[in-house]
Design a protein around this motif. Sequence first.
Motif, PDB file in Angstrom:
ATOM      1  N   THR A  85      -3.449   9.693   3.911  1.00  0.00           N
ATOM      2  CA  THR A  85      -4.211   8.545   3.428  1.00  0.00           C
ATOM      3  C   THR A  85      -3.283   7.472   2.874  1.00  0.00           C
ATOM      4  O   THR A  85      -2.129   7.745   2.557  1.00  0.00           O
ATOM      5  CB  THR A  85      -5.188   8.951   2.300  1.00  0.00           C
ATOM      6  N   TYR A  86      -3.817   6.248   2.767  1.00  0.00           N
ATOM      7  CA  TYR A  86      -3.092   5.169   2.095  1.00  0.00           C
ATOM      8  C   TYR A  86      -3.973   4.584   1.017  1.00  0.00           C
ATOM      9  O   TYR A  86      -5.193   4.563   1.134  1.00  0.00           O
ATOM     10  CB  TYR A  86      -2.604   4.099   3.082  1.00  0.00           C
TER      11      TYR A  86
ATOM     12  N   PHE B  97       5.636   3.306   2.081  1.00  0.00           N
ATOM     13  CA  PHE B  97       5.038   2.067   1.617  1.00  0.00           C
ATOM     14  C   PHE B  97       4.813   1.141   2.811  1.00  0.00           C
ATOM     15  O   PHE B  97       5.650   1.057   3.699  1.00  0.00           O
ATOM     16  CB  PHE B  97       5.911   1.392   0.562  1.00  0.00           C
ATOM     17  N   HIS B  98       3.671   0.466   2.805  1.00  0.00           N
ATOM     18  CA  HIS B  98       3.305  -0.441   3.892  1.00  0.00           C
ATOM     19  C   HIS B  98       2.846  -1.775   3.304  1.00  0.00           C
ATOM     20  O   HIS B  98       2.176  -1.794   2.267  1.00  0.00           O
ATOM     21  CB  HIS B  98       2.189   0.164   4.749  1.00  0.00           C
ATOM     22  N   PRO B  99       3.150  -2.876   3.992  1.00  0.00           N
ATOM     23  CA  PRO B  99       2.745  -4.189   3.481  1.00  0.00           C
ATOM     24  C   PRO B  99       1.261  -4.488   3.680  1.00  0.00           C
ATOM     25  O   PRO B  99       0.662  -5.231   2.915  1.00  0.00           O
ATOM     26  CB  PRO B  99       3.612  -5.168   4.261  1.00  0.00           C
ATOM     27  N   THR B 100       0.647  -3.893   4.719  1.00  0.00           N
ATOM     28  CA  THR B 100      -0.762  -4.174   5.021  1.00  0.00           C
ATOM     29  C   THR B 100      -1.494  -2.894   5.422  1.00  0.00           C
ATOM     30  O   THR B 100      -0.868  -1.891   5.788  1.00  0.00           O
ATOM     31  CB  THR B 100      -0.888  -5.169   6.192  1.00  0.00           C
ATOM     32  N   ALA B 101      -2.815  -2.968   5.386  1.00  0.00           N
ATOM     33  CA  ALA B 101      -3.632  -1.840   5.833  1.00  0.00           C
ATOM     34  C   ALA B 101      -3.435  -1.594   7.324  1.00  0.00           C
ATOM     35  O   ALA B 101      -3.415  -0.446   7.776  1.00  0.00           O
ATOM     36  CB  ALA B 101      -5.104  -2.111   5.525  1.00  0.00           C
ATOM     37  N   ALA B 102      -3.253  -2.663   8.089  1.00  0.00           N
ATOM     38  CA  ALA B 102      -3.058  -2.519   9.532  1.00  0.00           C
ATOM     39  C   ALA B 102      -1.795  -1.726   9.842  1.00  0.00           C
ATOM     40  O   ALA B 102      -1.796  -0.856  10.719  1.00  0.00           O
ATOM     41  CB  ALA B 102      -2.999  -3.895  10.183  1.00  0.00           C
ATOM     42  N   SER B 103      -0.706  -1.987   9.111  1.00  0.00           N
ATOM     43  CA  SER B 103       0.529  -1.251   9.380  1.00  0.00           C
ATOM     44  C   SER B 103       0.393   0.217   8.987  1.00  0.00           C
ATOM     45  O   SER B 103       0.928   1.095   9.656  1.00  0.00           O
ATOM     46  CB  SER B 103       1.717  -1.904   8.687  1.00  0.00           C
ATOM     47  N   ALA B 104      -0.345   0.502   7.914  1.00  0.00           N
ATOM     48  CA  ALA B 104      -0.581   1.893   7.517  1.00  0.00           C
ATOM     49  C   ALA B 104      -1.441   2.606   8.559  1.00  0.00           C
ATOM     50  O   ALA B 104      -1.179   3.764   8.906  1.00  0.00           O
ATOM     51  CB  ALA B 104      -1.244   1.945   6.151  1.00  0.00           C
ATOM     52  N   GLN B 105      -2.444   1.921   9.083  1.00  0.00           N
ATOM     53  CA  GLN B 105      -3.290   2.525  10.114  1.00  0.00           C
ATOM     54  C   GLN B 105      -2.518   2.766  11.401  1.00  0.00           C
ATOM     55  O   GLN B 105      -2.686   3.798  12.050  1.00  0.00           O
ATOM     56  CB  GLN B 105      -4.503   1.640  10.372  1.00  0.00           C
ATOM     57  N   LEU B 106      -1.650   1.825  11.785  1.00  0.00           N
ATOM     58  CA  LEU B 106      -0.814   2.017  12.977  1.00  0.00           C
ATOM     59  C   LEU B 106       0.133   3.203  12.826  1.00  0.00           C
ATOM     60  O   LEU B 106       0.499   3.850  13.808  1.00  0.00           O
ATOM     61  CB  LEU B 106      -0.015   0.746  13.284  1.00  0.00           C
ATOM     62  N   ALA B 107       0.522   3.504  11.592  1.00  0.00           N
ATOM     63  CA  ALA B 107       1.394   4.646  11.329  1.00  0.00           C
ATOM     64  C   ALA B 107       0.610   5.956  11.278  1.00  0.00           C
ATOM     65  O   ALA B 107       1.190   7.020  11.094  1.00  0.00           O
ATOM     66  CB  ALA B 107       2.146   4.429  10.023  1.00  0.00           C
ATOM     67  N   GLY B 108      -0.722   5.878  11.441  1.00  0.00           N
ATOM     68  CA  GLY B 108      -1.536   7.083  11.509  1.00  0.00           C
ATOM     69  C   GLY B 108      -2.242   7.480  10.225  1.00  0.00           C
ATOM     70  O   GLY B 108      -2.810   8.567  10.136  1.00  0.00           O
TER      71      GLY B 108
ATOM     72  N   ARG C  24      -5.211   6.996   7.160  1.00  0.00           N
ATOM     73  CA  ARG C  24      -6.580   6.495   6.982  1.00  0.00           C
ATOM     74  C   ARG C  24      -6.739   5.998   5.551  1.00  0.00           C
ATOM     75  O   ARG C  24      -5.989   6.393   4.662  1.00  0.00           O
ATOM     76  CB  ARG C  24      -7.611   7.577   7.297  1.00  0.00           C
ATOM     77  N   ALA C  25      -7.740   5.151   5.331  1.00  0.00           N
ATOM     78  CA  ALA C  25      -7.955   4.553   4.011  1.00  0.00           C
ATOM     79  C   ALA C  25      -8.446   5.595   3.009  1.00  0.00           C
ATOM     80  O   ALA C  25      -9.263   6.455   3.337  1.00  0.00           O
ATOM     81  CB  ALA C  25      -8.964   3.428   4.108  1.00  0.00           C
ATOM     82  N   CYS C  26      -7.965   5.484   1.796  1.00  0.00           N
ATOM     83  CA  CYS C  26      -8.423   6.318   0.677  1.00  0.00           C
ATOM     84  C   CYS C  26      -9.866   5.944   0.368  1.00  0.00           C
ATOM     85  O   CYS C  26     -10.221   4.771   0.319  1.00  0.00           O
ATOM     86  CB  CYS C  26      -7.528   6.040  -0.527  1.00  0.00           C
TER      87      CYS C  26
ATOM     88  N   LEU D 209       0.845  -1.189   0.000  1.00  0.00           N
ATOM     89  CA  LEU D 209       0.000   0.000   0.000  1.00  0.00           C
ATOM     90  C   LEU D 209       0.880   1.239   0.000  1.00  0.00           C
ATOM     91  O   LEU D 209       1.980   1.235   0.553  1.00  0.00           O
ATOM     92  CB  LEU D 209      -0.914   0.017   1.224  1.00  0.00           C
ATOM     93  N   THR D 210       0.378   2.290  -0.604  1.00  0.00           N
ATOM     94  CA  THR D 210       1.086   3.559  -0.666  1.00  0.00           C
ATOM     95  C   THR D 210       0.454   4.514   0.334  1.00  0.00           C
ATOM     96  O   THR D 210      -0.746   4.763   0.267  1.00  0.00           O
ATOM     97  CB  THR D 210       0.949   4.170  -2.075  1.00  0.00           C
ATOM     98  N   ALA D 211       1.244   5.044   1.263  1.00  0.00           N
ATOM     99  CA  ALA D 211       0.754   6.033   2.224  1.00  0.00           C
ATOM    100  C   ALA D 211       1.310   7.396   1.829  1.00  0.00           C
ATOM    101  O   ALA D 211       2.494   7.531   1.531  1.00  0.00           O
ATOM    102  CB  ALA D 211       1.203   5.660   3.624  1.00  0.00           C
ATOM    103  N   VAL D 212       0.424   8.391   1.811  1.00  0.00           N
ATOM    104  CA  VAL D 212       0.821   9.735   1.387  1.00  0.00           C
ATOM    105  C   VAL D 212       0.868  10.640   2.618  1.00  0.00           C
ATOM    106  O   VAL D 212      -0.145  10.848   3.283  1.00  0.00           O
ATOM    107  CB  VAL D 212      -0.160  10.289   0.333  1.00  0.00           C
ATOM    108  N   LYS D 213       2.039  11.164   2.909  1.00  0.00           N
ATOM    109  CA  LYS D 213       2.252  11.978   4.111  1.00  0.00           C
ATOM    110  C   LYS D 213       1.425  13.259   4.103  1.00  0.00           C
ATOM    111  O   LYS D 213       0.898  13.660   5.137  1.00  0.00           O
ATOM    112  CB  LYS D 213       3.734  12.328   4.242  1.00  0.00           C
ATOM    113  N   THR D 214       1.299  13.905   2.954  1.00  0.00           N
ATOM    114  CA  THR D 214       0.621  15.198   2.894  1.00  0.00           C
ATOM    115  C   THR D 214      -0.891  15.090   3.065  1.00  0.00           C
ATOM    116  O   THR D 214      -1.520  16.017   3.569  1.00  0.00           O
ATOM    117  CB  THR D 214       0.928  15.918   1.567  1.00  0.00           C
TER     118      THR D 214
END
Length: 129
Positions: free
Chosen positions: A32-33, A50-61, A63-65, A24-29
């Motif tokens: 969202t991922y 970049f994150h391997p799972t939605a859970a890791s992107a959510q833990l990094a703060g 939210r889903a696109c 997954l791609t997480a965008v800092k600005t």
Amino acid sequence: MLSDPQSQYEAIQRREERLDGSFLTAVKTTGTYCRPSCRAKTPRTENVDFHPTAASAQLAGYRACKRSSPDAAPPARPAPGQSTLVGRAGALIEDGVVNPARTRRDQPDHDEKGSINGSARRTAPRGTI
């Protein structure tokens, strides 16, 4: 799965659907991922994690696109060389395993025990339920 950030970034530039679910791609600005195939504007390299799972992107703060719904399962597609349900059904008919000309009227309604189609089925009288 692509492991280096440069090849992952190139994949999101090409919007590769085949890689949905692999990272997954997480965008800092925006916070969202997204999936690699998301149709949103491609972010700048310095604004991407970049994150391997939605859970890791959510833990990094992040939210889903809302456009690509990356927290949902990726759409199911048959793998290359794998037949679809219709193709498998057609192959069964061609091989003679399934006979589409045979109808339910050809099958007996009751077996010797009085069961309908091989199973003991009980029905309540109409209007009692």
